[in-house]
Design a protein around this motif. Structure first.
Motif, mmCIF file in Angstrom:
data_model
loop_
_atom_site.group_PDB
_atom_site.id
_atom_site.type_symbol
_atom_site.label_atom_id
_atom_site.label_comp_id
_atom_site.label_asym_id
_atom_site.label_seq_id
_atom_site.Cartn_x
_atom_site.Cartn_y
_atom_site.Cartn_z
ATOM 1 N N MET A 96 6.386 -5.020 -5.675
ATOM 2 C CA MET A 96 5.108 -4.468 -6.125
ATOM 3 C C MET A 96 5.340 -3.126 -6.807
ATOM 4 O O MET A 96 6.106 -2.302 -6.311
ATOM 5 C CB MET A 96 4.163 -4.298 -4.934
ATOM 6 N N ASP A 97 4.662 -2.910 -7.943
ATOM 7 C CA ASP A 97 4.742 -1.633 -8.634
ATOM 8 C C ASP A 97 3.803 -0.635 -7.976
ATOM 9 O O ASP A 97 2.603 -0.906 -7.815
ATOM 10 C CB ASP A 97 4.360 -1.797 -10.106
ATOM 11 N N LEU A 98 4.341 0.507 -7.589
ATOM 12 C CA LEU A 98 3.565 1.596 -7.001
ATOM 13 C C LEU A 98 3.592 2.779 -7.945
ATOM 14 O O LEU A 98 4.644 3.122 -8.483
ATOM 15 C CB LEU A 98 4.153 2.011 -5.651
ATOM 16 N N ALA A 99 2.437 3.412 -8.141
ATOM 17 C CA ALA A 99 2.365 4.609 -8.976
ATOM 18 C C ALA A 99 1.612 5.681 -8.214
ATOM 19 O O ALA A 99 0.640 5.381 -7.508
ATOM 20 C CB ALA A 99 1.661 4.297 -10.294
ATOM 21 N N PRO A 100 2.030 6.946 -8.301
ATOM 22 C CA PRO A 100 1.324 8.019 -7.590
ATOM 23 C C PRO A 100 -0.146 8.088 -8.017
ATOM 24 O O PRO A 100 -0.475 7.938 -9.195
ATOM 25 C CB PRO A 100 2.086 9.279 -8.009
ATOM 26 N N ALA A 101 -1.014 8.303 -7.046
ATOM 27 C CA ALA A 101 -2.456 8.404 -7.288
ATOM 28 C C ALA A 101 -2.964 9.730 -6.743
ATOM 29 O O ALA A 101 -2.312 10.368 -5.905
ATOM 30 C CB ALA A 101 -3.180 7.241 -6.605
ATOM 31 N N PRO A 102 -4.131 10.170 -7.186
ATOM 32 C CA PRO A 102 -4.694 11.419 -6.652
ATOM 33 C C PRO A 102 -5.011 11.292 -5.162
ATOM 34 O O PRO A 102 -5.412 10.228 -4.680
ATOM 35 C CB PRO A 102 -5.991 11.599 -7.458
ATOM 36 N N LEU A 103 -4.818 12.378 -4.451
ATOM 37 C CA LEU A 103 -5.233 12.500 -3.051
ATOM 38 C C LEU A 103 -5.876 13.879 -2.913
ATOM 39 O O LEU A 103 -5.225 14.888 -3.131
ATOM 40 C CB LEU A 103 -4.044 12.374 -2.108
ATOM 41 N N PHE A 104 -7.149 13.892 -2.571
ATOM 42 C CA PHE A 104 -7.903 15.143 -2.573
ATOM 43 C C PHE A 104 -7.746 15.859 -1.234
ATOM 44 O O PHE A 104 -8.626 15.846 -0.369
ATOM 45 C CB PHE A 104 -9.374 14.864 -2.879
ATOM 46 N N ASP A 105 -6.590 16.508 -1.093
ATOM 47 C CA ASP A 105 -6.282 17.218 0.152
ATOM 48 C C ASP A 105 -7.264 18.345 0.438
ATOM 49 O O ASP A 105 -7.416 18.757 1.591
ATOM 50 C CB ASP A 105 -4.866 17.801 0.085
ATOM 51 N N ASP A 106 -7.927 18.863 -0.609
ATOM 52 C CA ASP A 106 -8.823 20.000 -0.415
ATOM 53 C C ASP A 106 -9.997 19.679 0.487
ATOM 54 O O ASP A 106 -10.564 20.564 1.125
ATOM 55 C CB ASP A 106 -9.332 20.511 -1.769
ATOM 56 N N VAL A 107 -10.360 18.381 0.576
ATOM 57 C CA VAL A 107 -11.522 18.006 1.392
ATOM 58 C C VAL A 107 -11.198 16.938 2.425
ATOM 59 O O VAL A 107 -12.097 16.494 3.145
ATOM 60 C CB VAL A 107 -12.688 17.502 0.497
ATOM 61 N N ALA A 108 -9.947 16.514 2.510
ATOM 62 C CA ALA A 108 -9.622 15.366 3.368
ATOM 63 C C ALA A 108 -9.558 15.713 4.846
ATOM 64 O O ALA A 108 -9.823 14.852 5.695
ATOM 65 C CB ALA A 108 -8.299 14.735 2.934
ATOM 66 N N GLY A 109 -9.199 16.941 5.200
ATOM 67 C CA GLY A 109 -9.034 17.268 6.619
ATOM 68 C C GLY A 109 -7.955 16.441 7.267
ATOM 69 O O GLY A 109 -8.024 16.105 8.456
ATOM 70 N N ALA A 110 -6.930 16.117 6.496
ATOM 71 C CA ALA A 110 -5.875 15.198 6.933
ATOM 72 C C ALA A 110 -4.622 15.958 7.312
ATOM 73 O O ALA A 110 -4.485 17.147 7.025
ATOM 74 C CB ALA A 110 -5.571 14.206 5.809
ATOM 75 N N PRO A 111 -3.645 15.292 7.945
ATOM 76 C CA PRO A 111 -2.367 15.942 8.243
ATOM 77 C C PRO A 111 -1.644 16.304 6.947
ATOM 78 O O PRO A 111 -1.861 15.663 5.910
ATOM 79 C CB PRO A 111 -1.586 14.875 9.021
ATOM 80 N N PRO A 112 -0.765 17.304 6.976
ATOM 81 C CA PRO A 112 0.020 17.632 5.776
ATOM 82 C C PRO A 112 0.996 16.503 5.452
ATOM 83 O O PRO A 112 1.340 15.683 6.303
ATOM 84 C CB PRO A 112 0.753 18.914 6.172
ATOM 85 N N GLY A 113 1.415 16.481 4.195
ATOM 86 C CA GLY A 113 2.441 15.526 3.800
ATOM 87 C C GLY A 113 1.932 14.160 3.397
ATOM 88 O O GLY A 113 2.734 13.226 3.244
ATOM 89 N N GLY A 114 0.628 14.014 3.208
ATOM 90 C CA GLY A 114 0.094 12.721 2.797
ATOM 91 C C GLY A 114 0.400 12.412 1.340
ATOM 92 O O GLY A 114 0.736 13.288 0.549
ATOM 93 N N ALA A 115 0.278 11.148 0.993
ATOM 94 C CA ALA A 115 0.493 10.703 -0.387
ATOM 95 C C ALA A 115 -0.441 9.538 -0.671
ATOM 96 O O ALA A 115 -0.828 8.789 0.235
ATOM 97 C CB ALA A 115 1.944 10.283 -0.611
ATOM 98 N N ALA A 116 -0.808 9.388 -1.939
ATOM 99 C CA ALA A 116 -1.657 8.274 -2.352
ATOM 100 C C ALA A 116 -0.962 7.490 -3.448
ATOM 101 O O ALA A 116 -0.175 8.048 -4.236
ATOM 102 C CB ALA A 116 -3.015 8.774 -2.828
ATOM 103 N N TRP A 117 -1.281 6.205 -3.512
ATOM 104 C CA TRP A 117 -0.611 5.307 -4.446
ATOM 105 C C TRP A 117 -1.619 4.353 -5.076
ATOM 106 O O TRP A 117 -2.561 3.900 -4.423
ATOM 107 C CB TRP A 117 0.462 4.484 -3.727
ATOM 108 N N TRP A 118 -1.384 4.050 -6.362
ATOM 109 C CA TRP A 118 -2.106 2.972 -7.039
ATOM 110 C C TRP A 118 -1.380 1.661 -6.787
ATOM 111 O O TRP A 118 -0.145 1.605 -6.855
ATOM 112 C CB TRP A 118 -2.154 3.194 -8.541
ATOM 113 N N LEU A 119 -2.154 0.598 -6.535
ATOM 114 C CA LEU A 119 -1.610 -0.753 -6.381
ATOM 115 C C LEU A 119 -2.344 -1.684 -7.332
ATOM 116 O O LEU A 119 -3.519 -1.476 -7.639
ATOM 117 C CB LEU A 119 -1.813 -1.280 -4.952
ATOM 118 N N ARG A 120 -1.665 -2.727 -7.780
ATOM 119 C CA ARG A 120 -2.303 -3.786 -8.549
ATOM 120 C C ARG A 120 -2.376 -5.047 -7.697
ATOM 121 O O ARG A 120 -1.349 -5.534 -7.198
ATOM 122 C CB ARG A 120 -1.508 -4.096 -9.822
#
Length: 318
Positions: free
Chosen positions: A1-25
């Motif tokens: 599967m092709d994975l491409a980096p996607a936006p992750l809005f850390d400014d409002v997520a309240g999530a743990p550090p080090g997260g990442a987002a990916w586009w999938l087809r």
């Protein structure tokens, strides 16, 4: 599967550090998005988190933090037609899908991506509202998860008796007239939290969590989604009716139902859990629809219970 980096809005997520987002087809070409977080240190496994209708990856940043604190990685999905995933009709505001089985293409892509990204095994399922409907179908179809948990799952849609004939009529006749992409009557093109103040809301009794939802959409309005389309409602009614006739899956399960639930059918949840071997229904006193987004005491209990179930399932499989 092709994975491409996607936006992750850390400014409002309240999530743990080090997260990442990916586009999938997906296999039909629809582009969706996932967000991934890992705990510090060794992980007990990965929670595949299935959001509800109108929701998006960042909304579950706090849940990813709660799970990371208990030793679990998390993968959250933007379903087709919502969040930053491809919208399926010209007007991006209605929540739309042609048929509920299409969501299983998203599930397949999510699991393939989680495997390719080497997210820690085993996989577990945590599903909310519409995600609970999608998740139940995925389990029946053989999704490779070891245990599962649901919060306010949409195994039936709650409707006032007086409105039911109108809703069913619109959902079934509208698409036949070529109006399937239109909003359901009485629903709005804006996201619920954009038009409903905290007082009287049907989602949570916690003002801070409600304010977070509002802040996320104010900062990133492209995440927003309005009411369901006529075709979405038709597909949802068909899918929930079909699922009600299916036997329960084999995985151990816990389901949380708020005592103040007013969006999904509590009777459908009780009926399902009464016939689920190894399943347990937990009533959450004072909670509304979004049990994972209630106050700190409720959230701590819910995530402790989920983590214990997933840990026990992993130990039993060793």
């Amino acid at each position: 599967m092709d994975l491409a980096p996607a936006p992750l809005f850390d400014d409002v997520a309240g999530a743990p550090p080090g997260g990442a987002a990916w586009w999938l087809r997906c296999c039909d070409g629809v582009r969706i998005r996932i967000g991934c977080w890992r705990p510090d240190g060794p992980a007990q496994g990965t929670v595949l988190l299935f959001p509800g209708r109108t929701e998006y990856v960042e909304k579950y940043g706090p849940a990813a933090a709660d799970l990371a604190a208990r030793g679990f990685a998390t993968v959250v999905i933007d379903w087709r037609g919502q969040g930053l995933a491809d919208r399926l009709v010209e007007d991006p505001r209605p929540g739309h899908v042609e048929r509920f089985q299409d969501y299983q293409r998203d599930v397949e892509a999510m699991i393939a991506a989680a495997t390719q990204l080497d997210m820690p095994q085993p996989f577990h399922l945590l599903a909310h509202s519409m995600g609970g409907c999608i998740g139940l179908r995925a389990l029946i179809d053989g999704a490779p998860v070891q245990a599962c948990a649901f919060t306010g799952p949409m195994w039936g849609i709650r409707m006032p008796a007086l409105l039911r004939p109108m809703a069913f009529g619109a959902a079934y006749i509208g698409p036949l007239l070529g109006l399937g992409a239109r909003l359901m009557p009485s629903t709005k093109p804006q996201n619920y939290v954009e038009t409903q103040g905290f007082e009287g809301n049907a989602l949570t009794g916690d003002p801070q969590m409600y304010a977070l939802m509002q802040a996320q959409l104010a900062a990133h309005p492209d995440l927003g989604l309005g009411g369901p389309s006529l075709k979405w409602m038709r597909a949802a009614l068909k899918e929930t009716a079909d699922l009600s006739r299916q036997p329960a899956p084999a995985q151990p399960c816990v389901t949380f139902l708020g005592s103040c639930e007013s969006i999904v059918s509590a009777d459908a949840i009780r009926n399902r859990m009464s016939s689920w071997p190894g399943g347990q229904l937990e009533m959450v006193e004072g909670a509304q629809h979004e049990v994972m987004m209630e106050g700190p005491a409720i959230r701590a209990h819910v995530f402790d219970r989920i983590a214990a179930l997933f840990s026990d399932a992993t130990s039993a499989d060793i």
